[in-house]
Design an enzyme around this catalytic site. Structure first.
Site, PDB file in Angstrom:
ATOM      1  CB  CYS A   1      -0.967  -0.010   1.181  1.00  0.00           C
ATOM      2  SG  CYS A   1      -0.162   0.099   2.812  1.00  0.00           S
TER       3      CYS A   1
ATOM      4  CG  HIS B   1      -4.273  -0.129   4.083  1.00  0.00           C
ATOM      5  ND1 HIS B   1      -3.500  -0.943   3.285  1.00  0.00           N
ATOM      6  CD2 HIS B   1      -5.354   0.211   3.331  1.00  0.00           C
ATOM      7  CE1 HIS B   1      -4.101  -1.119   2.115  1.00  0.00           C
ATOM      8  NE2 HIS B   1      -5.218  -0.399   2.119  1.00  0.00           N
TER       9      HIS B   1
ATOM     10  CG  HIS C   1      -6.803   0.400  -1.183  1.00  0.00           C
ATOM     11  ND1 HIS C   1      -6.872  -0.538  -0.174  1.00  0.00           N
ATOM     12  CD2 HIS C   1      -7.997   0.304  -1.835  1.00  0.00           C
ATOM     13  CE1 HIS C   1      -8.050  -1.156  -0.203  1.00  0.00           C
ATOM     14  NE2 HIS C   1      -8.742  -0.662  -1.204  1.00  0.00           N
TER      15      HIS C   1
END
Length: 278
Positions: free
Chosen positions: A171, A222, A234
């Protein structure tokens, strides 16, 4: 720091594993069962995770051998963004002369912006409210640029700790890659990226903002890129690759911890000017 050390151990202590993933220990698990499930050995699991004993606790996270999965969502994500940019363009046509053409704005300001690169890291003040993106033509152009950058990643798999677009990204290396293409150098991890930029409330998000979540750790673990209408792009998992998710989904709504803006109005104009002259 723990995540970085875990990732380094994959490549330094376990070079025969080109991909890896995190596994959460369940009640009744043992190293033998986990090794059998992931086609490896207890010795290798202990070495890669730095374990001195075979005792495990439920909820504990282990690095286990992974495999390369063809990302299934990347092409749909890119197509969605291209369609979204086209729809915004339709808004421009409907508005007609009420919208000052972006080409005029960009070329008129191009000379002034040529040697100016404003980022939250080195400029005390700029127009960080990004009201410029309320103009459909600017918003459409920025979405098109993002879609073009994302196209380079359509076959890139998710790899935990990966930082090479040709071999795999996670990510935070995804956001780092995208913003580097836009002229901004972000730190490597989601935790570090959360410490840069201008804080933005959830109801003031604009295209290009970074959105952060607590997933496998108590700190920001994240990150994604907001694209409007409550959605963000993402690198979600090794199965999905480049994906679109909603901030209002139960999973991400519970884990959302904040957003940061690293694009200013000056920088958006500079990016668009550079793209039109490439």
């Amino acid at each position: 720091m723990r995540r970085i050390l875990l990732c380094l151990s994959i490549f330094l202590l376990f070079p025969q594993v080109s991909h890896a993933q995190l596994y959460r220990v369940k009640k009744g698990d043992s190293l033998y069962k986990i090794a059998k499930k992931f086609h490896t050995t207890v010795a290798k699991l202990k070495r890669i995770n730095g374990l001195r004993s075979s005792l495990l606790r439920p909820g504990q996270r282990l690095i286990v051998p992974g495999r390369r999965y063809k990302p299934v969502n990347s092409r749909k994500t890119i197509a969605f963004l291209e369609q979204k940019a086209a729809e915004v363009k339709e808004d421009v046509k409907e508005a007609g002369e009420d919208i000052y053409p972006i080409t005029n704005v960009v070329y008129e300001e191009g000379e002034k912006l040529a040697d100016v690169l404003s980022t939250p890291l080195n400029v005390p003040y700029d127009n960080w409210n990004l009201s410029i993106l309320e103009n459909p033509e600017y918003k459409s152009a920025l979405l098109e640029i993002l879609a073009r950058v994302f196209k380079n990643l359509k076959n890139t798999p998710y790899v935990f700790g990966g930082a090479n677009p040709k071999r795999g990204l996670d990510c935070s290396s995804f956001t780092m890659y995208v913003y580097r293409k836009l002229g901004i150098n972000l730190p490597r991890t989601a935790r570090a990226q959360f410490n840069v930029g201008v804080p933005v409330s959830k109801n003031e998000l604009k295209v290009g903002d970074l959105v952060f979540f607590r997933t496998y750790a108590s700190f920001p673990s994240h990150v994604g890129i907001y694209i409007g209408n409550g959605k963000f792009v993402h690198f979600s998992s090794m199965y999905h690759g480049l994906s679109i998710s909603s901030l209002s989904s139960p999973y991400f709504r519970r884990r959302f911890i904040g957003a940061k803006r690293v694009l200013s109005e000056k920088l958006v104009k500079k990016i668009l000017y550079a793209q039109k002259n490439n």
